[in-house]
Each structure stands twice: as C-alpha cells, then as structure tokens.
Motif scaffolding. Sequence first.
Motif, short mmCIF file in Angstrom:
data_model
loop_
_atom_site.label_atom_id
_atom_site.label_comp_id
_atom_site.label_asym_id
_atom_site.label_seq_id
_atom_site.Cartn_x
_atom_site.Cartn_y
_atom_site.Cartn_z
N ASN A 6 88.93 68.71 54.44
CA ASN A 6 89.03 67.53 53.60
C ASN A 6 89.67 66.38 54.38
OD1 ASN A 6 88.29 67.88 50.59
ND2 ASN A 6 89.26 69.82 51.14
N GLY A 7 89.10 65.19 54.22
CA GLY A 7 89.61 64.03 54.93
C GLY A 7 88.99 63.82 56.30
N LYS A 8 88.15 64.78 56.75
CA LYS A 8 87.47 64.66 58.04
C LYS A 8 86.01 64.27 57.82
CE LYS A 8 91.17 66.20 60.14
NZ LYS A 8 92.10 65.25 60.80
N THR A 9 85.50 63.45 58.72
CA THR A 9 84.09 63.07 58.69
C THR A 9 83.38 63.71 59.86
OG1 THR A 9 84.55 60.95 57.62
CG2 THR A 9 82.46 61.14 58.79
N GLY A 31 84.75 71.07 53.04
CA GLY A 31 85.36 69.86 52.53
C GLY A 31 85.15 68.61 53.35
N ALA A 32 84.47 68.72 54.49
CA ALA A 32 84.23 67.53 55.31
C ALA A 32 83.20 66.61 54.67
CB ALA A 32 83.75 67.95 56.70
N PRO A 81 80.28 54.16 62.77
CA PRO A 81 81.10 53.86 63.95
C PRO A 81 82.24 54.83 64.24
CG PRO A 81 81.59 52.33 62.18
CD PRO A 81 80.43 53.14 61.73
N ARG A 82 82.59 55.70 63.29
CA ARG A 82 83.73 56.58 63.54
C ARG A 82 83.52 57.93 62.87
NH1 ARG A 82 89.90 54.73 64.21
NH2 ARG A 82 90.86 56.78 64.49
N VAL A 83 83.76 58.99 63.63
CA VAL A 83 83.72 60.35 63.08
C VAL A 83 84.88 61.14 63.68
CG1 VAL A 83 81.21 60.30 62.77
CG2 VAL A 83 82.16 61.29 64.85
N ASP A 84 85.28 62.18 62.97
CA ASP A 84 86.34 63.07 63.44
C ASP A 84 85.78 64.30 64.13
OD1 ASP A 84 88.59 61.62 62.04
OD2 ASP A 84 87.37 62.20 60.30
N ILE A 85 84.57 64.69 63.70
CA ILE A 85 83.91 65.89 64.23
C ILE A 85 82.50 65.50 64.63
CG2 ILE A 85 83.07 68.21 63.66
CD1 ILE A 85 85.31 68.20 61.42
N TRP A 133 93.44 63.56 67.25
CA TRP A 133 92.73 64.73 66.70
C TRP A 133 91.24 64.47 66.74
CZ3 TRP A 133 89.24 66.89 63.43
CH2 TRP A 133 89.39 68.25 63.10
N GLY A 134 90.48 65.47 67.13
CA GLY A 134 89.03 65.36 67.10
C GLY A 134 88.39 66.65 67.56
N ARG A 135 87.14 66.81 67.22
CA ARG A 135 86.38 67.99 67.62
C ARG A 135 85.00 67.54 68.10
NH1 ARG A 135 90.78 69.69 67.27
NH2 ARG A 135 91.60 71.40 65.97
N VAL A 136 84.63 68.00 69.28
CA VAL A 136 83.28 67.77 69.81
C VAL A 136 82.69 69.14 70.12
CG1 VAL A 136 81.87 66.71 71.61
CG2 VAL A 136 83.97 65.56 70.81
N ILE A 137 81.52 69.40 69.60
CA ILE A 137 80.87 70.70 69.77
C ILE A 137 79.44 70.47 70.24
CG2 ILE A 137 80.17 72.84 68.63
CD1 ILE A 137 82.48 72.05 66.53
#
Length: 264
Positions: A6-9, A31-32, A81-85, A133-137
């Motif tokens: 939750n709260g992550k895009t 929850g993303a 323009p912005r993502v967390d994952i 904080w961030g995730r790249v896969i």
Amino acid sequence: MHIDLNGKTALVTGSTGGIGLAIAKGLATAGATVIVNGRAQERVDAALADLKQTVPEADARGAAADLGSAEGCDALVAAEPRVDILVNNVGLFGPHDFYDIPDEEWQRFFDVNVMSGVRLSRAYTPAMVEAGWGRVIFISSESGLNIPADMIHYGFSKTANLSVSRGLAKRLAGTGVTVNAVLPGPTLSEGVQSMLADSQAESGRSIEAVAADFVKKERPSSIIQRAATVDEVANMVVYAASPQASATTGAALRVDGGVVDTIA
C-alpha cells in the motif's frame, strides 16, 4: 508472510497478458497501485478489465506505449513520471535459426528486451534514490544461462538483462533501491499455450499435460518436470518488490523449476 505494498506505485511493462499480467495482479493484490502497459490501448483496456475482475479492490490504470524505441519509453515516462517499483517485463521471444536471423531482428530483440529496461531504469531510479526506497526487477530467463540453440538472439538478450541488473544493483549500492533479475523457466503463458496448441489438438490431452511433455523433452534437466504457472513466477516478483526483500539485491532469482543444473 504478509506483503503490504500500500502506498507504492508499480509499473509492469508488457503486462497485457501472460507473466506480465500475472505480476500486475499479484502486485495489486498486495496493495500496490499498478500501471498496466502494452503497445495498443485496446489491449491495455482489456487487461485492466481482467485485473479489476480478479482484484476488485485494485487501484490500477493503463499506459499504452511501444517500448521498442526511445520515443516510446519517453512517452511512457511523460505519462507516468514516477514509480516506486519498476518491473521490466516486456520482451520478445520465438525460435529462429541463427543463420536466418537478419540484423534488424537482432536489433529488434535488443531494443525491446534490453534497451527498454535500460531506458526506464535510467528514467525512474533517480527519484527512487532520492526517496531512499525503490525496487527494479528485470524479467530475464533461464535461457540467459542455458542459451537455446534455436533462440540465440533471445538468449543473448536475457543474458544482457542479467548483466544490466547486476551492474545497476552495484551502481545503486547503499541507496535503499534494490535491483534484481527473475529467471523463469518454461512457463505456461499464452505464448507457450499458442506454441503447443497444435500438439494439444492432435492429442486431445490437457494443455498442462502437453506442456509437461514438452518440458521433459526440451528441458530434461527440469526438476519439477512440468511448466510453471504464470502465478508461480509472479509470486517471486511480488516478493522481490516487497519491503521484506530489502537485503536481496544484485541477485538472479530463478523460478526455472530446476532447469539450470547448478547449485550456485
């Protein structure tokens, strides 16, 4: 383990079907807010409808863009323009004999399978670093380690995914942004089902049974002796995207059913 995004895009490229759509559903279930991507708006819309039917509470939207070019990647970043994952899933595959693959096909595979992830990672990770904080896969493949003789151009692109993923993880050391690659093996996606459709029709057997025969013949080192499901691959991606995976970076996370015959 309860994964709460939750709260992550999250942006999942090439997510109008197959593994990509399963990943989008998995992230939405956690929850993303999920951005579904594909080349055609109608396919994006259909995928969104499917996702919201599966996950009624999902917060999801679509972004149509062809990521096989710099212009397409730029258009996607402009729209979102912005993502967390960031899940670099979009990719091409298909058998083609080495001597019959023209230069432009090598370039096409490189642009879609490799450069889309390079361009989007370059665009999105600075804000992740700023946020701490961030995730790249990157969705690679066991074919990046076990290069198929009939898909050398595909195998080369998936090896490149591993190189970019590992190098970028080192470049982002200590920032709170993790970068990993997930390596599916034979997976019962729509593409594989289509490839096996004739065999299924001739045999009258289930697609799962036909796929298992294919795995035993073409990937005899498989330990599970069957094709994975798209959800099994998605589960690994959701974990890699989670807060719980904070000490996992620079890794090649195999969901190959044991096809790659190594303990490393």
